[in-house]
Motif scaffolding. Sequence first.
Motif, PDB file in Angstrom:
ATOM      1  N   VAL A  12       0.835  -1.208   0.000  1.00 66.72           N
ATOM      2  CA  VAL A  12       0.000   0.000   0.000  1.00 66.72           C
ATOM      3  C   VAL A  12       0.867   1.254   0.000  1.00 66.72           C
ATOM      4  CG1 VAL A  12      -1.653   1.330   1.377  1.00 66.72           C
ATOM      5  CG2 VAL A  12      -2.007  -1.108   1.026  1.00 66.72           C
ATOM      6  N   ILE A  13       1.922   1.261   0.801  1.00 66.45           N
ATOM      7  CA  ILE A  13       2.823   2.419   0.828  1.00 66.45           C
ATOM      8  C   ILE A  13       3.502   2.587  -0.527  1.00 66.45           C
ATOM      9  CG2 ILE A  13       4.977   3.299   1.823  1.00 66.45           C
ATOM     10  CD1 ILE A  13       4.047   2.136   4.500  1.00 66.45           C
ATOM     11  N   GLN A  14       3.957   1.486  -1.105  1.00 69.11           N
ATOM     12  CA  GLN A  14       4.625   1.549  -2.408  1.00 69.11           C
ATOM     13  C   GLN A  14       3.645   1.991  -3.490  1.00 69.11           C
ATOM     14  OE1 GLN A  14       7.802   1.298  -2.955  1.00 69.11           O
ATOM     15  NE2 GLN A  14       7.591   1.549  -5.160  1.00 69.11           N
ATOM     16  N   TRP A  15       2.379   1.611  -3.368  1.00 68.50           N
ATOM     17  CA  TRP A  15       1.378   1.970  -4.369  1.00 68.50           C
ATOM     18  C   TRP A  15       1.011   3.453  -4.270  1.00 68.50           C
ATOM     19  CZ3 TRP A  15      -4.167   2.700  -3.761  1.00 68.50           C
ATOM     20  CH2 TRP A  15      -4.853   2.735  -4.976  1.00 68.50           C
ATOM     21  N   THR A  16       0.923   3.991  -3.045  1.00 68.76           N
ATOM     22  CA  THR A  16       0.529   5.384  -2.875  1.00 68.76           C
ATOM     23  C   THR A  16       1.712   6.334  -3.065  1.00 68.76           C
ATOM     24  OG1 THR A  16       0.828   5.212  -0.485  1.00 68.76           O
ATOM     25  CG2 THR A  16      -1.389   4.875  -1.328  1.00 68.76           C
ATOM     26  N   VAL A  17       2.845   6.042  -2.427  1.00 68.61           N
ATOM     27  CA  VAL A  17       4.033   6.899  -2.513  1.00 68.61           C
ATOM     28  C   VAL A  17       5.200   6.010  -2.935  1.00 68.61           C
ATOM     29  CG1 VAL A  17       5.561   8.458  -1.263  1.00 68.61           C
ATOM     30  CG2 VAL A  17       3.158   8.280  -0.592  1.00 68.61           C
ATOM     31  N   PRO A  18       5.528   5.998  -4.230  1.00 65.46           N
ATOM     32  CA  PRO A  18       6.620   5.127  -4.688  1.00 65.46           C
ATOM     33  C   PRO A  18       7.966   5.527  -4.068  1.00 65.46           C
ATOM     34  CG  PRO A  18       5.397   6.042  -6.557  1.00 65.46           C
ATOM     35  CD  PRO A  18       4.905   6.711  -5.325  1.00 65.46           C
ATOM     36  N   LEU A  19       8.370   4.797  -3.022  1.00 61.65           N
ATOM     37  CA  LEU A  19       9.632   5.084  -2.358  1.00 61.65           C
ATOM     38  C   LEU A  19      10.814   4.558  -3.152  1.00 61.65           C
ATOM     39  CD1 LEU A  19       8.551   4.186   1.270  1.00 61.65           C
ATOM     40  CD2 LEU A  19       8.722   6.453   0.254  1.00 61.65           C
ATOM     41  N   ILE A  20      10.681   3.352  -3.658  1.00 61.81           N
ATOM     42  CA  ILE A  20      11.727   2.772  -4.491  1.00 61.81           C
ATOM     43  C   ILE A  20      11.101   2.341  -5.805  1.00 61.81           C
ATOM     44  CG2 ILE A  20      13.178   2.011  -2.567  1.00 61.81           C
ATOM     45  CD1 ILE A  20      12.018  -0.770  -2.872  1.00 61.81           C
ATOM     46  N   THR A  21      11.901   2.269  -6.826  1.00 63.28           N
ATOM     47  CA  THR A  21      11.402   1.883  -8.141  1.00 63.28           C
ATOM     48  C   THR A  21      11.452   0.366  -8.269  1.00 63.28           C
ATOM     49  OG1 THR A  21      12.307   3.927  -9.048  1.00 63.28           O
ATOM     50  CG2 THR A  21      11.682   2.215 -10.617  1.00 63.28           C
ATOM     51  N   ILE A  22      10.273  -0.233  -8.337  1.00 59.41           N
ATOM     52  CA  ILE A  22      10.197  -1.676  -8.566  1.00 59.41           C
ATOM     53  C   ILE A  22       9.281  -1.917  -9.755  1.00 59.41           C
ATOM     54  CG2 ILE A  22      10.692  -2.381  -6.200  1.00 59.41           C
ATOM     55  CD1 ILE A  22       7.731  -2.771  -5.750  1.00 59.41           C
ATOM     56  N   ASN A  23       9.489  -3.049 -10.379  1.00 58.70           N
ATOM     57  CA  ASN A  23       8.704  -3.428 -11.539  1.00 58.70           C
ATOM     58  C   ASN A  23       7.253  -3.680 -11.131  1.00 58.70           C
ATOM     59  OD1 ASN A  23       7.858  -4.325 -14.004  1.00 58.70           O
ATOM     60  ND2 ASN A  23       9.337  -6.003 -14.157  1.00 58.70           N
ATOM     61  N   GLU A  24       6.356  -3.507 -12.065  1.00 62.65           N
ATOM     62  CA  GLU A  24       4.933  -3.729 -11.802  1.00 62.65           C
ATOM     63  C   GLU A  24       4.661  -5.190 -11.470  1.00 62.65           C
ATOM     64  OE1 GLU A  24       1.042  -3.170 -14.437  1.00 62.65           O
ATOM     65  OE2 GLU A  24       2.299  -1.379 -14.354  1.00 62.65           O
ATOM     66  N   ASN A  25       5.408  -6.099 -12.075  1.00 61.55           N
ATOM     67  CA  ASN A  25       5.239  -7.526 -11.783  1.00 61.55           C
ATOM     68  C   ASN A  25       5.648  -7.848 -10.346  1.00 61.55           C
ATOM     69  OD1 ASN A  25       4.344  -8.050 -14.376  1.00 61.55           O
ATOM     70  ND2 ASN A  25       6.402  -8.488 -15.134  1.00 61.55           N
ATOM     71  N   VAL A  26       6.709  -7.241  -9.862  1.00 61.92           N
ATOM     72  CA  VAL A  26       7.159  -7.467  -8.496  1.00 61.92           C
ATOM     73  C   VAL A  26       6.115  -6.937  -7.518  1.00 61.92           C
ATOM     74  CG1 VAL A  26       8.952  -6.938  -6.808  1.00 61.92           C
ATOM     75  CG2 VAL A  26       9.588  -7.417  -9.162  1.00 61.92           C
ATOM     76  N   SER A  27       5.501  -5.833  -7.851  1.00 60.03           N
ATOM     77  CA  SER A  27       4.450  -5.283  -7.017  1.00 60.03           C
ATOM     78  C   SER A  27       3.269  -6.254  -6.914  1.00 60.03           C
ATOM     79  CB  SER A  27       3.990  -3.944  -7.580  1.00 60.03           C
ATOM     80  OG  SER A  27       2.924  -3.433  -6.853  1.00 60.03           O
ATOM     81  N   GLY A  28       2.909  -6.871  -8.020  1.00 63.25           N
ATOM     82  CA  GLY A  28       1.839  -7.872  -8.018  1.00 63.25           C
ATOM     83  C   GLY A  28       2.217  -9.114  -7.230  1.00 63.25           C
ATOM     84  N   ILE A  29       3.479  -9.502  -7.300  1.00 66.83           N
ATOM     85  CA  ILE A  29       3.954 -10.658  -6.548  1.00 66.83           C
ATOM     86  C   ILE A  29       3.881 -10.378  -5.046  1.00 66.83           C
ATOM     87  CG2 ILE A  29       6.005 -12.042  -6.028  1.00 66.83           C
ATOM     88  CD1 ILE A  29       6.719 -11.800  -9.021  1.00 66.83           C
ATOM     89  N   ILE A  30       4.246  -9.169  -4.644  1.00 67.85           N
ATOM     90  CA  ILE A  30       4.167  -8.795  -3.228  1.00 67.85           C
ATOM     91  C   ILE A  30       2.721  -8.857  -2.745  1.00 67.85           C
ATOM     92  CG2 ILE A  30       4.451  -6.882  -1.604  1.00 67.85           C
ATOM     93  CD1 ILE A  30       6.961  -6.100  -3.197  1.00 67.85           C
ATOM     94  N   LEU A  31       1.802  -8.348  -3.552  1.00 67.08           N
ATOM     95  CA  LEU A  31       0.382  -8.401  -3.186  1.00 67.08           C
ATOM     96  C   LEU A  31      -0.105  -9.847  -3.102  1.00 67.08           C
ATOM     97  CD1 LEU A  31      -2.280  -6.961  -2.614  1.00 67.08           C
ATOM     98  CD2 LEU A  31      -2.679  -6.930  -5.088  1.00 67.08           C
ATOM     99  N   ALA A  32       0.315 -10.680  -4.058  1.00 69.22           N
ATOM    100  CA  ALA A  32      -0.108 -12.089  -4.046  1.00 69.22           C
ATOM    101  C   ALA A  32       0.409 -12.816  -2.811  1.00 69.22           C
ATOM    102  CB  ALA A  32       0.381 -12.780  -5.317  1.00 69.22           C
TER     103      ALA A  32
END
Length: 97
Positions: free
Chosen positions: A34-54
């Motif tokens: 949620v923090i990464q989605w609202t305020v991108p602190l570090i640059t991560i790939n969109e796929n990695v973001s989905g993996i974290i959510l999963a």
Amino acid sequence: MLKKRNISVYSDFKTGFFCKFFLFLGLILLIFYVIQWTVPLITINENVSGIILAFSILLLGIGIIAFFFNRQLAKLAEIADEIEHGDESEHPKKSDK
């Protein structure tokens, strides 16, 4: 040869610990997502973001299942305790027949 293991009904197979552990990891990953989605602190790939959510959803689900097993094993221990120490007032005496 294998040793025969007797497992007591009072053993909860550490489900309470695993419940807390998986729920904690799932919440940490969800908060990070949620923090990464609202305020991108570090640059991560969109796929990695989905993996974290999963993984957060998966860990929260495992934690809920472990909580369910923990409650069921606690109820089983309570029933076993009632059977072992049961109240004599519930059962009619032989002389009352």
